[in-house]
Design a protein around this motif. Structure first.
Motif, PDB file in Angstrom:
ATOM      1  N   LEU A  56       0.815  -1.211   0.090  1.00  0.00           N
ATOM      2  CA  LEU A  56      -0.032  -0.058   0.149  1.00  0.00           C
ATOM      3  C   LEU A  56       0.668   1.272  -0.012  1.00  0.00           C
ATOM      4  N   PHE A  57       1.939   1.278   0.895  1.00  0.00           N
ATOM      5  CA  PHE A  57       2.676   2.590   1.097  1.00  0.00           C
ATOM      6  C   PHE A  57       3.392   2.837  -0.286  1.00  0.00           C
ATOM      7  N   TRP A  58       4.032   1.762  -1.097  1.00  0.00           N
ATOM      8  CA  TRP A  58       4.896   2.189  -2.371  1.00  0.00           C
ATOM      9  C   TRP A  58       3.777   2.166  -3.522  1.00  0.00           C
ATOM     10  N   ASN A  59       2.414   2.005  -3.524  1.00  0.00           N
ATOM     11  CA  ASN A  59       1.801   2.145  -4.481  1.00  0.00           C
ATOM     12  C   ASN A  59       0.991   3.367  -4.415  1.00  0.00           C
ATOM     13  N   ALA A  60       0.913   4.225  -3.157  1.00  0.00           N
ATOM     14  CA  ALA A  60       0.397   5.375  -2.775  1.00  0.00           C
ATOM     15  C   ALA A  60       0.679   6.519  -3.766  1.00  0.00           C
ATOM     16  N   GLU A  61       0.154   7.311  -3.994  1.00  0.00           N
ATOM     17  CA  GLU A  61       0.589   8.717  -4.786  1.00  0.00           C
ATOM     18  C   GLU A  61       1.160   9.663  -4.029  1.00  0.00           C
ATOM     19  N   SER A  62       1.058   9.702  -2.546  1.00  0.00           N
ATOM     20  CA  SER A  62       1.733  10.552  -1.637  1.00  0.00           C
ATOM     21  C   SER A  62       1.438   9.974  -0.234  1.00  0.00           C
ATOM     22  N   LEU A  63       2.405  10.694   0.662  1.00  0.00           N
ATOM     23  CA  LEU A  63       2.480  10.375   1.854  1.00  0.00           C
ATOM     24  C   LEU A  63       1.222  10.735   2.510  1.00  0.00           C
ATOM     25  N   ASP A  64       0.311  11.888   1.853  1.00  0.00           N
ATOM     26  CA  ASP A  64      -0.847  12.216   2.493  1.00  0.00           C
ATOM     27  C   ASP A  64      -1.916  11.062   2.426  1.00  0.00           C
ATOM     28  N   ASP A  65      -1.764  10.311   1.236  1.00  0.00           N
ATOM     29  CA  ASP A  65      -2.772   9.303   0.925  1.00  0.00           C
ATOM     30  C   ASP A  65      -2.420   8.265   2.113  1.00  0.00           C
ATOM     31  N   VAL A  66      -1.196   7.989   2.232  1.00  0.00           N
ATOM     32  CA  VAL A  66      -0.736   7.132   3.453  1.00  0.00           C
ATOM     33  C   VAL A  66      -1.157   7.522   4.690  1.00  0.00           C
ATOM     34  N   ALA A  67      -1.269   8.629   4.965  1.00  0.00           N
ATOM     35  CA  ALA A  67      -1.480   9.348   6.233  1.00  0.00           C
ATOM     36  C   ALA A  67      -3.054   9.160   6.574  1.00  0.00           C
ATOM     37  N   LYS A  68      -4.087   9.517   5.551  1.00  0.00           N
ATOM     38  CA  LYS A  68      -5.367   9.365   5.538  1.00  0.00           C
ATOM     39  C   LYS A  68      -5.719   7.731   5.880  1.00  0.00           C
ATOM     40  N   THR A  69      -5.069   6.666   5.054  1.00  0.00           N
ATOM     41  CA  THR A  69      -5.245   5.461   5.002  1.00  0.00           C
ATOM     42  C   THR A  69      -4.996   4.875   6.641  1.00  0.00           C
ATOM     43  N   LEU A  70      -3.873   5.405   7.141  1.00  0.00           N
ATOM     44  CA  LEU A  70      -3.564   5.181   8.553  1.00  0.00           C
ATOM     45  C   LEU A  70      -4.361   5.644   9.570  1.00  0.00           C
ATOM     46  N   GLN A  71      -5.132   6.993   9.315  1.00  0.00           N
ATOM     47  CA  GLN A  71      -5.941   7.526  10.240  1.00  0.00           C
ATOM     48  C   GLN A  71      -7.413   6.725  10.434  1.00  0.00           C
ATOM     49  N   GLN A  72      -7.700   5.987   8.981  1.00  0.00           N
ATOM     50  CA  GLN A  72      -8.831   5.132   9.042  1.00  0.00           C
ATOM     51  C   GLN A  72      -8.621   3.767   9.688  1.00  0.00           C
ATOM     52  N   HIS A  73      -7.515   3.138   9.522  1.00  0.00           N
ATOM     53  CA  HIS A  73      -7.222   1.724   9.746  1.00  0.00           C
ATOM     54  C   HIS A  73      -5.654   1.730   9.826  1.00  0.00           C
ATOM     55  N   ARG A  74      -5.464   1.144  11.099  1.00  0.00           N
ATOM     56  CA  ARG A  74      -3.994   0.895  11.351  1.00  0.00           C
ATOM     57  C   ARG A  74      -3.705  -0.333  11.903  1.00  0.00           C
ATOM     58  N   ASP A  75      -3.000  -1.462  11.359  1.00  0.00           N
ATOM     59  CA  ASP A  75      -2.726  -2.565  12.068  1.00  0.00           C
ATOM     60  C   ASP A  75      -1.519  -2.299  12.866  1.00  0.00           C
ATOM     61  N   GLU A  76      -1.295  -3.195  13.976  1.00  0.00           N
ATOM     62  CA  GLU A  76      -0.456  -3.165  15.040  1.00  0.00           C
ATOM     63  C   GLU A  76       0.640  -3.966  14.466  1.00  0.00           C
ATOM     64  N   GLU A  77       1.290  -3.506  13.249  1.00  0.00           N
ATOM     65  CA  GLU A  77       2.650  -4.101  12.979  1.00  0.00           C
ATOM     66  C   GLU A  77       3.471  -3.221  12.738  1.00  0.00           C
ATOM     67  N   PRO A  78       4.877  -3.407  12.615  1.00  0.00           N
ATOM     68  CA  PRO A  78       6.111  -2.343  12.787  1.00  0.00           C
ATOM     69  C   PRO A  78       6.012  -1.321  11.793  1.00  0.00           C
ATOM     70  N   ASN A  88       3.263  11.892  11.808  1.00  0.00           N
ATOM     71  CA  ASN A  88       2.416  12.658  13.169  1.00  0.00           C
ATOM     72  C   ASN A  88       3.642  13.549  13.678  1.00  0.00           C
ATOM     73  N   ALA A  89       4.934  13.198  13.997  1.00  0.00           N
ATOM     74  CA  ALA A  89       5.911  13.796  14.446  1.00  0.00           C
ATOM     75  C   ALA A  89       6.270  14.859  13.479  1.00  0.00           C
ATOM     76  N   SER A  90       6.373  14.592  12.325  1.00  0.00           N
ATOM     77  CA  SER A  90       7.009  15.749  11.447  1.00  0.00           C
ATOM     78  C   SER A  90       5.871  16.851  11.243  1.00  0.00           C
ATOM     79  N   ARG A  91       4.724  16.378  11.273  1.00  0.00           N
ATOM     80  CA  ARG A  91       3.231  17.446  11.192  1.00  0.00           C
ATOM     81  C   ARG A  91       3.359  18.462  12.617  1.00  0.00           C
TER      82      ARG A  91
END
Length: 247
Positions: A56-78, A88-91
């Motif tokens: 999902l990360f490497w096929n995303a168009e931008s980090l904003d898309d990745v951030a939106k996906t993580l806000q909606q659903h985030r698995d507890e994996e590294p 979140n730290a950068s923002r």
């Protein structure tokens, strides 16, 4: 004689110390297999979920898309855990700047500390249970050996009291005492193999996580500058093409 009969006979011949050692080895075996099964299940889940997130990360168009996906659903994996906290730290530093000692330093330093903190947390999670496996693997043979020595000692005491030492009288008690050595090895060998496999898997995963952290750090610290430079070049090319067309 069946296994149950042999085991019943062995327990009947043992004293308090022998029984304590036997149940100690049994407890160590149960604990060892618990950690083996749980670590195997957790490792399989982490690998499968990490592959999905990295795809999902490497096929995303931008980090904003990745951030939106993580806000909606985030698995507890590294990898998703690291990405979520790094973004979140950068923002956070970009919005609030330096207001506390925790936020001291430049944006890159603050992001580096956040990434390092997440990697340390993931390392601690991966190492859960390894100390128990290592302790069981290293001590179980000696517990079994002590049980064997204790059983042989009692067998020799019985022979000395009876005043007879024929092969038939020695073979039974000594053979039963040697069962403790076999039990100790039966407990230790799976623990050793599982420990080595977990250490290798953790080392590979942490190496991949560290490499991913470097890429993520580069995206978060230089991505905007690179995009701005690309936009500037594209804009200059368009101006040059317009000027050439006008001529």
């Amino acid at each position: 004689m069946s296994f149950n009969q042999n085991l019943s006979h062995f327990l009947a011949q043992s004293d308090g110390v022998g029984l304590a050692l036997f149940f100690l080895l049994l407890t160590m075996s149960v604990a060892s297999w618990y950690f083996i099964v749980v670590k195997a299940w957790q490792g399989w889940q982490a690998r499968s979920r990490s592959r999905l997130f990295l795809s999902l990360f490497w096929n995303a168009e931008s980090l904003d898309d990745v951030a939106k996906t993580l806000q909606q659903h985030r698995d507890e994996e590294p990898f998703s855990h690291l990405t979520y906290h790094a973004i979140n730290a950068s923002r956070h530093h970009a919005l609030h700047g330096v207001k506390r000692l925790q936020e001291a330093g430049s944006a890159s330093e603050f992001l580096t500390r956040a990434i390092r903190r997440v990697i340390d947390e993931e390392t601690a999670k991966l190492e859960w249970g390894l100390t128990a496996l290592a302790s069981i693997a290293s001590t179980a043979p000696f517990v079994g050996l002590f049980g064997t020595v204790w059983g042989v000692y009692h067998a020799l005491l019985g022979i000395g009291q009876n005043g007879q030492g024929s092969l038939e009288q020695i073979a039974g008690p000594v053979g039963e005492a040697l069962i403790m050595t076999g039990l100790g090895l039966a407990v230790a060998i799976p623990a050793v193999l599982a420990y080595n496999d977990c250490v290798r898997s953790n080392r590979v995963l942490l190496s991949q996580l560290d490499a991913f952290a470097h890429d993520l750090f580069a995206f978060l610290t230089t991505g905007s500058a690179i995009n701005a430079q690309i936009n500037s070049i594209v804009h200059s090319d368009k101006l040059a093409m317009s000027a050439a067309g006008g001529e």
